[in-house]
Each structure stands twice: as C-alpha cells, then as structure tokens.
Design an enzyme around this catalytic site. Structure first.
Site, mmCIF file in Angstrom:
data_model
loop_
_atom_site.group_PDB
_atom_site.id
_atom_site.type_symbol
_atom_site.label_atom_id
_atom_site.label_comp_id
_atom_site.label_asym_id
_atom_site.label_seq_id
_atom_site.Cartn_x
_atom_site.Cartn_y
_atom_site.Cartn_z
ATOM 1 N N GLU A 1 -19.216 -3.118 1.194
ATOM 2 C CA GLU A 1 -18.401 -2.213 2.115
ATOM 3 C C GLU A 1 -18.780 -0.836 1.900
ATOM 4 O O GLU A 1 -18.992 -0.278 0.721
ATOM 5 C CB GLU A 1 -16.830 -2.416 1.804
ATOM 6 C CG GLU A 1 -15.969 -1.697 2.639
ATOM 7 C CD GLU A 1 -14.471 -1.741 2.458
ATOM 8 O OE1 GLU A 1 -14.216 -2.926 1.826
ATOM 9 O OE2 GLU A 1 -13.687 -1.059 2.587
ATOM 10 N N GLY B 1 -0.793 -2.693 -5.602
ATOM 11 C CA GLY B 1 -1.819 -3.681 -5.543
ATOM 12 C C GLY B 1 -3.058 -3.075 -5.104
ATOM 13 O O GLY B 1 -4.220 -3.749 -5.779
ATOM 14 N N CYS C 1 -10.825 2.037 6.792
ATOM 15 C CA CYS C 1 -10.802 2.835 5.671
ATOM 16 C C CYS C 1 -12.188 3.519 5.553
ATOM 17 O O CYS C 1 -12.377 4.458 4.915
ATOM 18 C CB CYS C 1 -10.684 1.743 4.720
ATOM 19 S SG CYS C 1 -11.552 0.366 4.672
ATOM 20 N N CYS C 2 -13.352 2.762 6.132
ATOM 21 C CA CYS C 2 -14.631 3.343 5.866
ATOM 22 C C CYS C 2 -15.081 4.524 6.486
ATOM 23 O O CYS C 2 -15.445 5.462 6.037
ATOM 24 C CB CYS C 2 -15.586 2.246 6.293
ATOM 25 S SG CYS C 2 -15.408 0.849 5.064
ATOM 26 N N HIS D 1 0.746 -1.183 -0.082
ATOM 27 C CA HIS D 1 0.052 -0.043 0.092
ATOM 28 C C HIS D 1 0.925 1.135 0.030
ATOM 29 O O HIS D 1 0.359 2.406 0.417
ATOM 30 C CB HIS D 1 -0.976 0.110 1.363
ATOM 31 C CG HIS D 1 -2.232 -1.124 1.225
ATOM 32 N ND1 HIS D 1 -1.827 -2.323 1.494
ATOM 33 C CD2 HIS D 1 -3.323 -0.922 0.905
ATOM 34 C CE1 HIS D 1 -3.095 -3.049 1.441
ATOM 35 N NE2 HIS D 1 -3.881 -2.105 0.770
ATOM 36 N N GLU E 1 -13.605 -9.486 0.091
ATOM 37 C CA GLU E 1 -14.086 -7.961 0.083
ATOM 38 C C GLU E 1 -14.452 -7.711 -1.252
ATOM 39 O O GLU E 1 -14.123 -6.453 -1.870
ATOM 40 C CB GLU E 1 -13.135 -7.118 0.573
ATOM 41 C CG GLU E 1 -12.572 -7.334 2.181
ATOM 42 C CD GLU E 1 -11.957 -6.123 2.733
ATOM 43 O OE1 GLU E 1 -10.857 -5.884 2.236
ATOM 44 O OE2 GLU E 1 -12.464 -5.962 3.921
HETATM 45 ZN ZN LIG Z 1 -13.719 0.651 3.788
#
Ligand SMILES: [Zn+2]
Length: 805
Positions: free
Chosen positions: A344, A218, A412-413, A169, A329
């Site tokens: 998600e 990625g 992340c959300c 990342h 995911e």
């Molecule tokens: Zn997320």
C-alpha cells in the site's frame, strides 16, 4: 486502512516483563532528551533539481487542489459543516475515518505554505479550519461520524464515545488532526487549528490514562500526533499520553486485546516480528522511535531493532514496499513476498517515516537506504506523473488489471502523498553537534545552523539519473566541522541491508570522493563518508557513485522470485511493461550474460533513463514453446501504468521454466467479450492465464460483484461465423476473502438470427470448484455465444476463464 480481516495466524502468547527502566504510564515522563540528530527543517532546504522539484511543484499546484476537491465531492467536508450546524443531513461519506483525509491534506498544504506564500490556499485553509472548529463539541470531542447524529452513529463508530476503539478510528482521526495542527501552526503562525487540537487532546488526556479508559486505538497514529503536539506546546501530558497508548497495547489488564492485526497481541517492547496491518505497524514503530528519543526508554529501541531486522531481512519488497497481502492489508510470513504485492502507498510512506526516525536515533545510513528505496520506488508509483491519480496497492506484477484512480472510497493513500512528499526536503540533511549529514542527493540548497555559525550547502547533481554529486560548502566563517555524506548501499552492491536481496556479481567501478578536487580515501562510518576538516567558503566535495545497470536476485527463500532477476540502476528499480516489449512481458527470459545498456529518453514519461538489451521471448507454436530473440526495454518502476493497461513485471524470468510462453490465439482469445450490466474485468474471461484454483487472484478474473440472485450473462462475439461444439468454464470463488461463489445454474446459448437459442447437450452443466466445467453440445455455426448464469441467493459469481471450441 479500512478492512478488518480475521487474523489467520495464531495469536502469540502474551508475555510481560521488560527491564523496568522506563517510568510507568502513571507518571508523566519528563522529556529527558531528544533525538541525538536534528533534521534540517524543510524551510531551510530548497530542491531545485529536475526530478523532485517539478514533482513537489505538481503536488503543490495539482494534488492538493485535486484531493481537496475530491474531499468536497465525496462529502468529507460537508460532514464537518453538518456536524457544525452549517448544513443539514446525515453523515455523507462512507467511513468514520474520512475526517482524517481532510486533516492530512491540510498538513500537506501547510508544508506548501511553509515554503511559499499562497493567499488562496491560506484562505481556503482558514475557512476549512473554521468549519472543523464548529464541528468540535464544547468539551473538545471531534468526530463527525458521531456528532452529526449522536443517537444513531454509524456502525463502526460504536454506540457511545470511545466504546469501539478497535474499529472506530476516533483516536486515529485525532492523530492526523494533531499532525496537521502542528504543521499549520509552524507554517503560518496561526493558532486556529492548534487550539482545536489542544482542546481535543485535553479531552483525550482527561478521558484516557491509568485511572481512566485503558483502550489503545485500533489504528495507531494518535501517538505520532501527540508527540508533534508535545513538541509544539511543550505540554508533558501529550508525551505521557503517547507513551500510555503505546504501553497499553498488548496489555490485557486494560482491554480485550485486538490481536496481531492491530499489533495488540503483546506489549510493544516485547514485539519482535512485524505482523498484521502494515500501516498501523509502521506508524506504531515510528511513534516508538519518537517516544524512545524523548523519554530515553531503551526498551523501545531494542524492540525496534528486532522489528526492523524482521522487516528488512524478511518482509521488504525490492521496491521498499511492505505488506504482502490485501487480506489484512499487511505483512505475510517471513519471505512470503508474492509479486501480486499489496505494498500500500501509505505503507511505503509509513516505512519511510519510520526509517527516517531510526536514522535520527542511530545516525546510520542503512535507514536512509531503506527510506530512499521506498520513496523512489514503491511510494512514487502511488502517484501519477500528472499528480491527480493514485495507486492504493503497488504490485510488482500486473497482468493488466491495475490502473491509477483519482480517488478511493477509502482515500488514505491520495491524502497521504501530499503531506509526505512536501515534507521530503526536511529529510535531506540533518545535524548533530558539529556533524552535518547529507542523506539525500537532490540538487538544491540547505542552510544549516552549526555551533560556529550558519553553513550553506549547495548540491549540484542529476541524481537519480547519474551519480555525480558536487557539494559546495560555504560556512559563514572558516572553521572545523564534519560532513557526513551518505554512500548508498546500492553503490557498494548491497541493494538492501542484510541478505534479502543481493546484486549479481559485476565489475564495479569504485566510489570516489574528492575534496577541493583532490582524491581522498573514503572513511566510512555507519554508511556515511566522514570528512572532518577546517572548512572555508568556496570548498567543495565531489562524490562519484558509479551507476551501472545492476541485476538483483532475491534470497532463495523468496519462492516468488526463484529463477527470476530484477534490474536496478542507482536508487531506481526498473520494470518491463507490455507497451515497450511487444505486448507481453511474462514470456520474456533475461539471460544473466545478456548485456544491458542505459540511455536518456527525454520524451518518454517526462524524461527517464531506460535500460535496454536483448531477451528471449517464448511463444507457443502448435502446442510447443519456441524461443525468439526479442528486444527488451525497461523503465523506472515508478513510471509504470501511464500508457494503458497490460502486463508489467519487476522480476523477469532468468530461466525458461519461469517464463510463461505467449499462448497461441484461440477462438475465445480472438473473440470480443461483453457482459450483462455490472460485469467487471472482461479481459479476465479470455486472457488465457490458467488459474491455479478458483480463488486464484493472480490470474485475471471476471465477476459480477456486488450483484446477487439475478440472471446474468457473458458473451463472445466472433470475427466471422464459426463452428462451435464445446464450452469450458472455470469459476471464480473467493470464499474466505470475498463475496463470489459458484453460481446456482448456468447454460450456453448461441445466436441464431436475432434469437438466443440454448445449445443441445446431454452433458450436465458442471458446478465444480478449482477445475474446468466442460459441456459438449451439438455443433452450431454462429457469430456469438452466450454463457448465462443464475447467481446464488446471497452471493455473486465470477469466471476465471471461459474457453470455447
Ligand atoms: Zn493508504
């Protein structure tokens, strides 16, 4: 965004080719053009409605502060301080991509600053940006997971810079940095974060390229960030780099392919199926639209058309969510849309960002239809009404196991919501030449720059609660131009473009349009009502979108929704929640003919329109189901999970055989369950859902993960002394997905006085998978029973259901 699961599908053969229209990545593509449509910027649009305006204010005043606070508490900000030499210690959060959360919140905070002065927030950002600047290495490298201790970076970071791009990342983080930098610069005029971003991007440009490293990230995201950096700086290298990263995907000449999980199985221009991790995919699709607009490479557009069809015709939840499975995911096969849905929050945001760009590319309202569906439903479910708790997955069915959380280890959300929601005013209107698009119906004002001067539009509406929209049109001087007002697909009984969902036939009142009070015929062009005339100050239009309650069915190929019906009104998907419906909803049957009404509930869930009617409730009585009339109340899906945990279902049974009759109470269901320390989801023991197999994740299950090799127990306390002589246990075992296996041994004990005494049995304590393991024992009279297990050496264990007789 974090799990790297093994891709279970065969990797498609890599095809090469394309039409060769575009320039090779070796050349810096000249900026030949841009989107044919320009969004009216968020600084020129004000929301003053009762739905979005208070929500955006909550994001501004609660969510930004709460997510920055969580970033501090979890070490995300300290990581920058350590890397910059202002603090000491090890990398102190969990994932190498944790830097990105901070960048995303800065981006959201910048949008807040763009529309309103806030000295405290401005100062907080300045101090934070100074820390980020110090964490940047002299040559521009910025990645706290390595800089803190370069000789022993965390595992996912890779031993050296850029050596584990599949998982590190490193580039993903930078994409969010670049987006934040562009937003901060545009909002404040300060170049502090922008300078950090360009220094970083210059290093990336020196390192990657046809003559350098040829690894794509990625996790896609840097491509979007580079385009934004390009727009701000006009530096052609950044656009070239964005295109390079896209074109290296699926190109085995430069790297060992990462596979479908990361959409790195074939060149992006040859992709035609949405596969793998859905956030990565939709960020990539958004970037492809950007690069297509800026370079004129039509091969991207052709691929996007195929990918969009695949998502919208086969892989989209009714809520606009994407991503059927948590295992990677991401996307499942066509029509595989289980209501346990991953969906998600980030994927809904990515889906909206992609569809907004498709609209900019094509001026077609169907993309805004998908955007609207994702935003009002799947995305909005991701944040609580209070703005400080969040969902990661957004299922369409819950048995009570879901609850919003203030934060996640992989966050992340929560960090994505502020930046997306505060950017929404910038999606409401757009302009192309003398044509002004009205995409979203939100009361408020927009100032639009037209060739003939400024145009002010004032919307008055209670949307999404009713479908009357009045727009006052005030050009600075009279003259001809065109208004293109979206007529949503739902208002024409097309819940989504294509055939994935369809409205059950209803008598539909027509959509009407008035200009200065006079009814005019609606001339639809790509989903927009086109009104071309000479406009003068004081003109107005009235769009009337009738909002009856609509029943929706899924395509026959969607097995999960077979024999089921969903309810919508306007852009909102409705859902049944336990608390309004006698404690259960999976036992309800909604007949097609049962009338449904709607009504405003000012005190419920901060004001919602509910849908009410009559359903049939199925209940087991003496071993057979009986039907009882039952009142039904539905709430907007986004508002679920604010009143405790229990059943929730978007798709209700339409036929009795699709409902699950409420089971009769049993000794186990009436008992109070408890467990040894660390046991999770106690209600899973005795909630009376029959699992289909040991690996069934739709029925609730109890587990001890991550405990291993220890002796543990679960216990039933009965309301009185009861006779017991049999226990049956159905083990949870998620081989292939998680760390729970059948235990090594187990036994049953009963309470005698203050002692736990093993029961006397000649049956073996069974260790079968996918079945009940039953032991009969000499009858005991007791107030409590214990099931004791010894966990395997290297695994934990869990229980789908524990029955006693
Ligand atoms: Zn997320």
């Amino acid at each position: 965004m974090m799990r790297r699961a093994v891709c279970i599908w065969a990797v498609a053969a890599v095809t090469s080719g394309g039409l060769g229209i575009a320039q090779s990545p070796a050349q810096a593509p000249a900026r030949v053009s841009d989107y044919p449509t320009a969004a009216v910027p968020l600084t020129s649009v004000t929301f003053s409605d009762a739905f979005w305006a208070p929500r955006l204010e909550t994001v501004r005043t609660v969510t930004i502060g709460a997510t920055f606070k969580q970033s501090e508490l979890t070490g995300r900000i300290k990581n920058f301080e350590i890397a910059g030499g202002d603090a000491t210690g090890e990398f102190c959060s969990r994932y190498a991509f944790d830097d990105s959360d901070v960048y995303k919140i800065i981006e959201g905070a910048s949008y807040a600053l763009a529309v309103r002065r806030d000295q405290a927030l401005d100062g907080y950002l300045d101090a934070l940006i100074a820390k980020i600047g110090k964490a940047q290495e002299p040559d521009g490298y910025l990645y706290t997971a390595r800089t803190i201790a370069p000789s022993r970076p965390m595992a996912m970071a890779g031993k050296e810079r850029w050596t584990n791009l599949r998982d590190s990342h490193e580039l993903y983080n930078l994409g969010h940095l670049y987006e934040a930098a562009a937003a901060h610069y545009q909002a404040t005029g300060k170049k502090t974060l922008l300078a950090i971003a360009t220094k970083s991007a210059d290093l990336v440009a020196r390192t990657f390229g046809p003559a350098g490293l040829r690894y794509p990230p990625g996790h896609q995201e840097i491509e979007i960030g580079l385009v934004k950096l390009h727009r701000v700086t006009k530096d052609p290298r950044y656009l070239a780099l964005a295109k390079f990263f896209l074109d290296e995907r699926g190109n085995p000449a430069g790297h060992e392919l990462y596979g479908e999980y990361a959409q790195d199985h074939k060149p992006v221009v040859d992709q035609d199926e949405a596969v793998g991790h859905s956030v990565r995919a939709a960020y990539m699709y958004a970037a492809m639209a950007d690069v297509a607009a800026l370079t004129g490479d039509v091969r991207y557009v052709a691929a996007l058309d195929r990918l969009w069809d695949d998502v919208v015709l086969r892989k989209l939840y009714l809520t606009g969510g994407i991503g059927a499975t948590g295992a990677w995911e991401g996307f499942g096969p066509a029509y595989d849309l289980p209501n346990s849905a991953y969906a998600e929050t980030c994927a809904s945001i990515a889906n909206a960002l992609w569809n907004f760009r498709m609209f900019l590319l094509k001026q077609d309202a169907r993309y805004i239809d998908v955007y609207e569906r994702a935003v009002y439903n799947a995305m909005l479910s991701g944040i609580s009404l209070g703005g400080d708790t969040f969902f990661y997955p957004n299922p369409l069915l819950s048995l009570g196991q879901h609850e919003r959380s203030p934060w996640f280890a992989c966050a992340c959300c929560p960090s994505n919501l502020p930046r997306f929601m505060l950017s929404m005013p910038g999606h409401a209107y757009a302009v192309a030449g003398d044509r002004v698009f009205v995409n979203l119906f939100v009361q408020g004002e927009a100032r639009v720059a037209l060739p003939g001067g400024e145009l002010r539009l004032e919307q008055q509406t209670r949307y999404p609660w009713d479908g009357d929209i009045k727009i006052r049109v005030s050009p600075s001087k009279p003259g001809p131009f065109t208004l293109a007002v979206r007529v949503p697909g739902w208002s024409l009984d097309h819940p989504v473009p294509g055939t994935l969902y369809r409205s059950l036939a209803s008598e539909r009142e027509p959509v009407t349009l008035r200009v200065n009070g006079l009814l005019v015929p609606i001339r639809l062009e790509r989903g927009f009502a086109i009104i071309a005339r000479d406009w003068a100050a004081g003109d107005s239009i009235n769009l009337h979108l009738p909002m009856p309650v609509r029943r929706v069915l899924a395509h026959d190929a969607v097995k999960a929704d077979e024999g089921r019906v969903a309810v919508e009104r306007g852009p909102l998907v409705y859902t049944a929640e336990f608390v309004d419906n006698g404690g259960r909803v999976t036992n309800l049957v909604l007949d097609d003919q049962a009338p449904l009404a709607f009504g405003w509930q000012p005190d419920l869930l901060r004001g919602v329109m509910t849908v009410t009617g009559k359903a049939t409730a199925l209940k087991m009585r003496n071993g057979s189901p009986v039907a009882e009339a039952s009142p039904l109340t539905l709430i907007p899906y986004y508002a679920w999970a604010h009143r405790g945990s229990g059943e929730m279902a978007v798709w209700l049974a339409r036929r009795a055989d699709r409902a699950r009759p409420a089971p009769e109470p049993t000794l186990a269901s009436a008992a109070k369950a408890s467990s040894s320390e660390g046991g999770k989801s106690l209600q899973g023991l005795n909630e009376q859902y029959e699992p289909t197999d040991s690996n069934d994740h739709t029925a609730l299950y109890f587990h001890w993960w991550p405990k291993k090799a220890s002796t543990e127990w679960v216990q039933y306390d009965f309301p009185a002394v009861v006779p017991v002589s049999e226990a049956s246990v159905y083990w949870f075992d998620d081989t292939g997905q998680g760390g729970c296996r059948i235990p090594r041994t187990w036994r049953i004990l009963y309470r005698r006085g203050d002692q736990w005494v093993p029961v006397e049995t000649r049956d073996a304590y069974g260790l079968a998978k996918d079945a009940y393991n039953t032991v009969r024992f000499s009858p005991v009279s007791t107030t409590a029973l214990r099931l004791e297990v010894v966990l395997p050496e290297a695994f934990s264990s869990g229980i789908q259901e524990w029955k006693v007789k």
